[in-house]
Scaffold this active site. Structure first.
Site, PDB file in Angstrom:
ATOM      1  N   CYS A 254      -3.728 -22.758   8.204  1.00 48.62           N
ATOM      2  CA  CYS A 254      -4.735 -23.379   9.010  1.00 48.62           C
ATOM      3  C   CYS A 254      -5.973 -22.498   9.226  1.00 48.62           C
ATOM      4  O   CYS A 254      -7.048 -23.029   9.428  1.00 48.62           O
ATOM      5  CB  CYS A 254      -4.107 -23.713  10.349  1.00 48.62           C
ATOM      6  SG  CYS A 254      -5.027 -24.781  11.396  1.00 48.62           S
TER       7      CYS A 254
ATOM      8  N   LYS B  47      -4.907 -27.907  15.951  1.00 52.16           N
ATOM      9  CA  LYS B  47      -6.117 -28.431  16.588  1.00 52.16           C
ATOM     10  C   LYS B  47      -7.051 -29.047  15.553  1.00 52.16           C
ATOM     11  O   LYS B  47      -7.645 -30.095  15.786  1.00 52.16           O
ATOM     12  CB  LYS B  47      -6.830 -27.290  17.332  1.00 52.16           C
ATOM     13  CG  LYS B  47      -8.077 -27.717  18.098  1.00 52.16           C
ATOM     14  CD  LYS B  47      -7.722 -28.608  19.273  1.00 52.16           C
ATOM     15  CE  LYS B  47      -8.922 -28.933  20.126  1.00 52.16           C
ATOM     16  NZ  LYS B  47      -8.593 -29.932  21.163  1.00 52.16           N
TER      17      LYS B  47
END
EC number: 2.6.1.16
Length: 612
Positions: A2, A607
């Site tokens: 990520c 997120k």
């Protein structure tokens, strides 16, 4: 995916790599790692499962040195293979180290090919394929590291970004950006690269945002960039206004609670300079948009997650106030079916981060269609969505660190309501609605502040929910999508299976789930649908359901042993969606705390979702 960090410097960079990783943790992670070329030009790599502090402790306990002037680091959110040290990044092949975000769609074919060349795989990831492929291409056909990476990029299919390091070329990083964001930070005798500028704020305030198809060669003194056509090109430098201070919790124990309580301020910032003497005006929409707005007859909103739920609310508003038919698309579905876009459509793309892969794919897809205009609504000023959109409306909520959206959700609704008022103003229609929106939206921050005062009443309910496996949440009208958003918050922050339903749909199947062990939250406001909602409550009561009503103080309910009522402050009907989500956010937060959930970083979630 990520998070990626890479640095080339004239000083030791270990602490800056670790700081960058810490600033990327909010994006989601399950493991982390880093590799440096040490002062003897040896490749040193370490990887750990868990938070970045696990990696930091491991480095402190290692006898080997991780000091070096060139390095890459990564936080991983698993897409190929479970969270293990072997699957964590960087991935090494001889002298080559690679960190990677995104997905390589043809990795299985390439893996088979590399196995035939006697390469051994230590992981389940598609990233290791890239590392071996670069190593193989370099040894077979030679050339500079930049040339090798360019050749390999032509063999890879997917949406991804990589940063490549070579211990035989210790003062250079090669980055490639194919649909997944990369940002270069410019320094003095030092340059850096990351997937999020927050990772580099302690190193630079000046950034270059790579575009889709760019390949960059980064040294401590020079940046060279080639576009997707292999033309050498200069990209603009942008000076950021984002401060590292936003990454602090202040007096709050968790970012989630901090961001829930920041909502009045976030909404004020979203309204700032957009409230004129007696109307709402979005200066971003001047010029061509205002000239073509009269041709718009249809609205199409494209979104994911919480943004999709805010789009659902706005559908009621677009049709009620602007008289425009409206439909909503889930971005991940939108791109993979035959779509019809009316030529008189306004397309609206919603995203908190502006980096969601599905949203960006949808935005790029629609450019081949004939429509009036497209707009993005986003909270991140320098994101890919903002840069690629015709026109953007920023929500100015400030950086949101917690995975669960709170202030970005309410500010997104605020921006959508302002957009509708702006459309009515330019089209010179529905003056009463313009006045109603104008008057209501200015007191919204105050109404949210009042709603936050119910925190103690909400906290008393926690033990009634913390041991439950399922929760049903219902609402009517604009409170139906708020019920869905409330259910999403419960899933994210308390790991309770929760579902939001339209109250009128209970009798079409959901009543079968009602029993004494399944709490039902009912969102009630004083409007024309009140009587129907009261009838739904009676349906649940008669089947022994445990009912938790959240309603305005002035609404009367008869006492019952299986009914709990949380009285909410008065709020104008127009503002109900933004106000009523607040007690649901608080409830989700407090239940998560009761269950010892990491509410800022729930398991398995990220997120910023940069894969499709």
């Amino acid at each position: 995916m990520c998070g990626i960090v890479g640095i080339v410097s004239q000083r030791n960079i270990l602490k800056f790599l670790l700081t960058g990783l810490n600033h990327l943790e909010y994006r989601g992670y399950d493991s982390s790692g880093l590799a440096v070329i040490d002062n003897n030009n040896k490749l040193r790599c370490i990887k750990k499962v868990g938070k970045v502090n696990v990696l930091e402790k491991a480095i402190l306990n290692k006898k080997m040195s991780f000091l070096g002037k060139t390095g890459v680091a990564h936080t991983r959110w698993a897409t190929h293979g479970p969270p293990t040290e072997n699957n964590a990044h960087p991935h090494i092949s001889g002298n080559i180290a690679v960190v990677h975000n995104g997905i390589i769609e043809n990795h299985e074919h390439l893996r088979s090919k590399l196995k035939s060349y006697k390469y051994k795989f230590n992981s389940d990831t598609d990233t290791e394929v890239i590392a071996h492929l670069i190593h193989w291409e370099q040894n077979k056909n030679g050339g500079s590291l930049t040339e090798v990476v360019k050749r390999v990029s032509r063999m890879l299919f997917g949406i991804y970004s990589t940063v490549v390091m070579d211990s035989n070329n210790p003062n250079i990083l090669i980055a490639e950006c194919f649909g997944s964001p990369l940002i270069i930070g410019l320094g003095i005798c030092e340059n850096s690269i990351a997937s999020d500028q927050l990772a580099l704020l302690n190193l630079s305030k000046n950034f270059i945002f790579l575009k889709n198809g760019d390949i960059a060669e980064i040294t401590n003194s020079k940046i060279r960039i080639w576009d997707k056509f292999n033309n050498k090109i200069n990209r603009d430098t942008v000076q950021t206004k984002i401060s590292l201070d936003i990454n602090k919790k202040g007096n709050f124990k968790h970012f989630l609670k901090k961001e829930i309580f920041e909502q009045p301020k976030a909404i004020k910032n979203t309204l700032k300079n957009r409230i004129k003497k007696n109307y709402i005006y979005l200066s971003e929409l001047s010029g061509k948009f205002n000239k073509t707005i009269k041709y718009i007859k249809h609205i199409k909103l494209v979104a994911c997650g919480s943004s999709y739920n805010s789009a659902m609310v706005s559908k009621y508003w677009f049709e009620k106030f602007a008289g425009l038919s409206c439909n909503i698309e889930i971005a991940s579905e939108f791109c993979y079916r035959k779509i019809v876009i009316c030529k008189n459509s306004l397309l609206i793309f919603l995203s908190q981060s502006g980096e969601t892969a599905d949203i960006l794919s949808a935005l790029r897809l629609i450019k081949k269609f004939n429509y009036v205009f497209s707009i993005s609504i986003c909270n991140t000023p320098e994101s890919s969505l903002i840069r690629e959109s015709e026109i953007s409306i920023l929500t100015h909520a400030g950086v949101e660190i917690s995975v669960a959206s709170t202030k970005t959700f309410t500010t997104q609704l605020t921006a959508l309501l302002m957009l509708i008022s702006h459309i009515c103003y330019i089209r010179k229609i529905n003056e009463k609605s313009q006045t109603d929106i104008f008057n209501a939206i200015q007191i919204l921050p105050n109404r949210i502040e009042q709603m936050l005062l119910v925190k103690n009443s909400v906290k008393k309910l926690v033990k009634n929910f913390s041991n439950k496996k399922n929760v049903i949440i219902i609402g009517r009208g604009e409170l139906y999508p708020i019920a869905i958003e409330a259910a999403l918050k419960l899933k994210e922050t308390s790991y309770i299976h929760a579902e939001g339903y339209a109250a009128g749909e209970l009798k079409h199947g959901t009543l079968a789930l009602i029993d004494t062990n399944t709490p039902v939250i009912v969102l009630v406001c004083k409007n024309k649908l009140l009587r129907k909602t009261l009838s739904n409550i009676e349906e649940i009561k008669s089947r022994g359901g445990q009912i938790y009503i959240f309603s305005e103080k002035s609404i009367f309910f008869s006492k019952s042993s299986n009914v709990n009522i949380t009285k909410l402050p008065f709020v104008e009907e127009l503002l109900v969606p933004m106000a009523y989500i607040v007690p649901m956010q608080l409830l989700s937060y407090y239940i998560g705390i009761e269950k010892n959930v990491d509410v800022d970083h729930p398991r398995n979630l990220a997120k910023t979702v940069t894969v499709e």
